[in-house]
Design a protein around this motif. Structure first.
Motif, PDB file in Angstrom:
ATOM      1  N   SER A 209       0.852  -1.185   0.000  1.00  0.00           N
ATOM      2  CA  SER A 209       0.000   0.000   0.000  1.00  0.00           C
ATOM      3  C   SER A 209       0.886   1.232   0.000  1.00  0.00           C
ATOM      4  CB  SER A 209      -0.913   0.010   1.226  1.00  0.00           C
ATOM      5  OG  SER A 209      -1.784  -1.108   1.202  1.00  0.00           O
ATOM      6  N   ILE A 210       0.523   2.219  -0.768  1.00  0.00           N
ATOM      7  CA  ILE A 210       1.348   3.415  -0.919  1.00  0.00           C
ATOM      8  C   ILE A 210       0.573   4.621  -0.402  1.00  0.00           C
ATOM      9  CG2 ILE A 210       2.537   4.930  -2.538  1.00  0.00           C
ATOM     10  CD1 ILE A 210       2.851   2.517  -4.382  1.00  0.00           C
ATOM     11  N   ILE A 211       1.182   5.358   0.530  1.00  0.00           N
ATOM     12  CA  ILE A 211       0.600   6.600   1.027  1.00  0.00           C
ATOM     13  C   ILE A 211       1.055   7.731   0.111  1.00  0.00           C
ATOM     14  CG2 ILE A 211       0.592   8.276   2.901  1.00  0.00           C
ATOM     15  CD1 ILE A 211      -0.968   5.890   3.665  1.00  0.00           C
ATOM     16  N   THR A 212       0.101   8.473  -0.414  1.00  0.00           N
ATOM     17  CA  THR A 212       0.389   9.610  -1.282  1.00  0.00           C
ATOM     18  C   THR A 212       0.045  10.898  -0.550  1.00  0.00           C
ATOM     19  OG1 THR A 212      -0.142   8.296  -3.238  1.00  0.00           O
ATOM     20  CG2 THR A 212      -0.100  10.683  -3.515  1.00  0.00           C
ATOM     21  N   ILE A 213       0.930  11.893  -0.671  1.00  0.00           N
ATOM     22  CA  ILE A 213       0.700  13.188  -0.030  1.00  0.00           C
ATOM     23  C   ILE A 213       0.112  14.163  -1.038  1.00  0.00           C
ATOM     24  CG2 ILE A 213       1.770  15.140   1.150  1.00  0.00           C
ATOM     25  CD1 ILE A 213       3.957  13.263   2.076  1.00  0.00           C
ATOM     26  N   ARG A 214      -1.019  14.767  -0.690  1.00  0.00           N
ATOM     27  CA  ARG A 214      -1.570  15.853  -1.493  1.00  0.00           C
ATOM     28  C   ARG A 214      -1.295  17.149  -0.745  1.00  0.00           C
ATOM     29  NH1 ARG A 214      -6.810  16.170  -1.458  1.00  0.00           N
ATOM     30  NH2 ARG A 214      -7.299  14.312  -0.224  1.00  0.00           N
ATOM     31  N   GLN A 215      -0.676  18.099  -1.410  1.00  0.00           N
ATOM     32  CA  GLN A 215      -0.311  19.363  -0.779  1.00  0.00           C
ATOM     33  C   GLN A 215      -1.291  20.446  -1.199  1.00  0.00           C
ATOM     34  OE1 GLN A 215       3.919  20.529  -0.665  1.00  0.00           O
ATOM     35  NE2 GLN A 215       3.294  22.427  -1.636  1.00  0.00           N
ATOM     36  N   ILE A 216      -1.728  21.253  -0.242  1.00  0.00           N
ATOM     37  CA  ILE A 216      -2.706  22.303  -0.501  1.00  0.00           C
ATOM     38  C   ILE A 216      -2.176  23.598   0.075  1.00  0.00           C
ATOM     39  CG2 ILE A 216      -5.080  23.071  -0.097  1.00  0.00           C
ATOM     40  CD1 ILE A 216      -5.774  20.087   0.350  1.00  0.00           C
ATOM     41  N   TYR A 217      -2.132  24.652  -0.741  1.00  0.00           N
ATOM     42  CA  TYR A 217      -1.723  25.963  -0.256  1.00  0.00           C
ATOM     43  C   TYR A 217      -2.908  26.613   0.453  1.00  0.00           C
ATOM     44  CZ  TYR A 217       2.287  25.623  -3.416  1.00  0.00           C
ATOM     45  OH  TYR A 217       3.431  25.236  -4.062  1.00  0.00           O
ATOM     46  N   SER A 218      -2.633  27.172   1.612  1.00  0.00           N
ATOM     47  CA  SER A 218      -3.682  27.870   2.350  1.00  0.00           C
ATOM     48  C   SER A 218      -3.357  29.361   2.384  1.00  0.00           C
ATOM     49  CB  SER A 218      -3.793  27.343   3.777  1.00  0.00           C
ATOM     50  OG  SER A 218      -4.089  25.965   3.766  1.00  0.00           O
ATOM     51  N   PRO A 219      -4.178  30.187   1.799  1.00  0.00           N
ATOM     52  CA  PRO A 219      -3.888  31.635   1.835  1.00  0.00           C
ATOM     53  C   PRO A 219      -3.887  32.165   3.258  1.00  0.00           C
ATOM     54  CG  PRO A 219      -6.121  31.224   1.055  1.00  0.00           C
ATOM     55  CD  PRO A 219      -5.439  29.887   1.124  1.00  0.00           C
ATOM     56  N   ILE A 220      -2.967  33.071   3.520  1.00  0.00           N
ATOM     57  CA  ILE A 220      -2.853  33.662   4.877  1.00  0.00           C
ATOM     58  C   ILE A 220      -4.025  34.597   5.135  1.00  0.00           C
ATOM     59  CG2 ILE A 220      -1.427  35.183   6.317  1.00  0.00           C
ATOM     60  CD1 ILE A 220       1.011  34.070   4.933  1.00  0.00           C
TER      61      ILE A 220
END
Length: 220
Positions: A209-220
């Motif tokens: 099983s492979i864990i994938t990271i999804r990255q999300i930018y959060s505006p300040i």
């Protein structure tokens, strides 16, 4: 693909707990079987350069302060000593340098640390380290950099804490800090954004099983 964790700040992600569980389970095999790359920070050239610097520190201490710290060795603490290869190359070089400088190797105490008890047991049983353990130059201790406390030495039972060392404490950390919780930011169009991450599980391969990271930018 199934979502394991909804977007959260990077430092709060389950990724860090999963990584720690991996090292707890894998033990010394994480390095011995090549899962974790470590040669770039554990090769003889790097270890010898560190040993040269530490000997220079010891000689400066003797020149500037004479016998002020006499009776107590200079303590060298390696955070997250991994497979122990760096420590072995370091101590081998330091022993050679001490012979040349007419300085006893017992003027130093090298402490290998790790949060995994099995790793410390592996070092203590390794034949290449026995001489250093027997003459008191080498010790092992548990240390969790995310919850710092004094160093509780496995062999002698001594506790090294604030005010213990008369001479400077040397701390070596070659790759530990990239494996502990930390914040993540992105620079985009001149603006700084904190990053949230989500974890997804990919079951596409039957063998793992492979864990994938999804990255999300959060505006300040």
């Amino acid at each position: 693909m199934d979502e394991v964790e909804a977007p959260v700040p990077f430092a709060a992600s389950r990724l860090w707990a999963l990584q720690r569980a991996y090292f707890d389970t894998r033990g010394i095999d994480a390095w011995r079987l090549g899962d974790v790359p470590h040669y770039i920070a554990s090769n003889p050239t790097v270890a010898h350069a560190f040993a040269d610097l530490v000997l220079g520190l010891a000689l400066d201490q003797l020149r500037l302060h004479g016998g002020e710290a006499e009776g107590q060795p200079i303590h060298i603490c390696e955070l997250g000593a991994g497979a122990g290869r760096f420590a072995f190359h370091f101590l081998t070089r330091l022993a050679e340098l001490c012979t040349r400088a007419d300085l006893p190797l017992t003027a130093f105490r090298y402490i290998m640390t790790d949060i995994v008890p099995a790793n410390r047991s592996f070092w203590r049983a390794h034949p290449n380290f026995q001489h250093y353990f027997e003459n008191g130059v080498l010790e092992t201790a548990a240390f969790d950099v995310t919850a710092p406390d004094g160093l509780h030495l496995d062999g002698s039972g001594a506790i090294i804490g604030k005010g213990f060392c008369a001479a400077p404490l040397v701390v070596i950390s070659n790759y530990l800090f990239d494996s502990i919780p930390q914040d993540l930011f992105a620079i985009e169009a001149g603006d700084c954004h904190p990053c949230n991450v989500a974890l997804d599980l990919d079951d596409g391969e039957p063998s793992r099983s492979i864990i994938t990271i999804r990255q999300i930018y959060s505006p300040i």
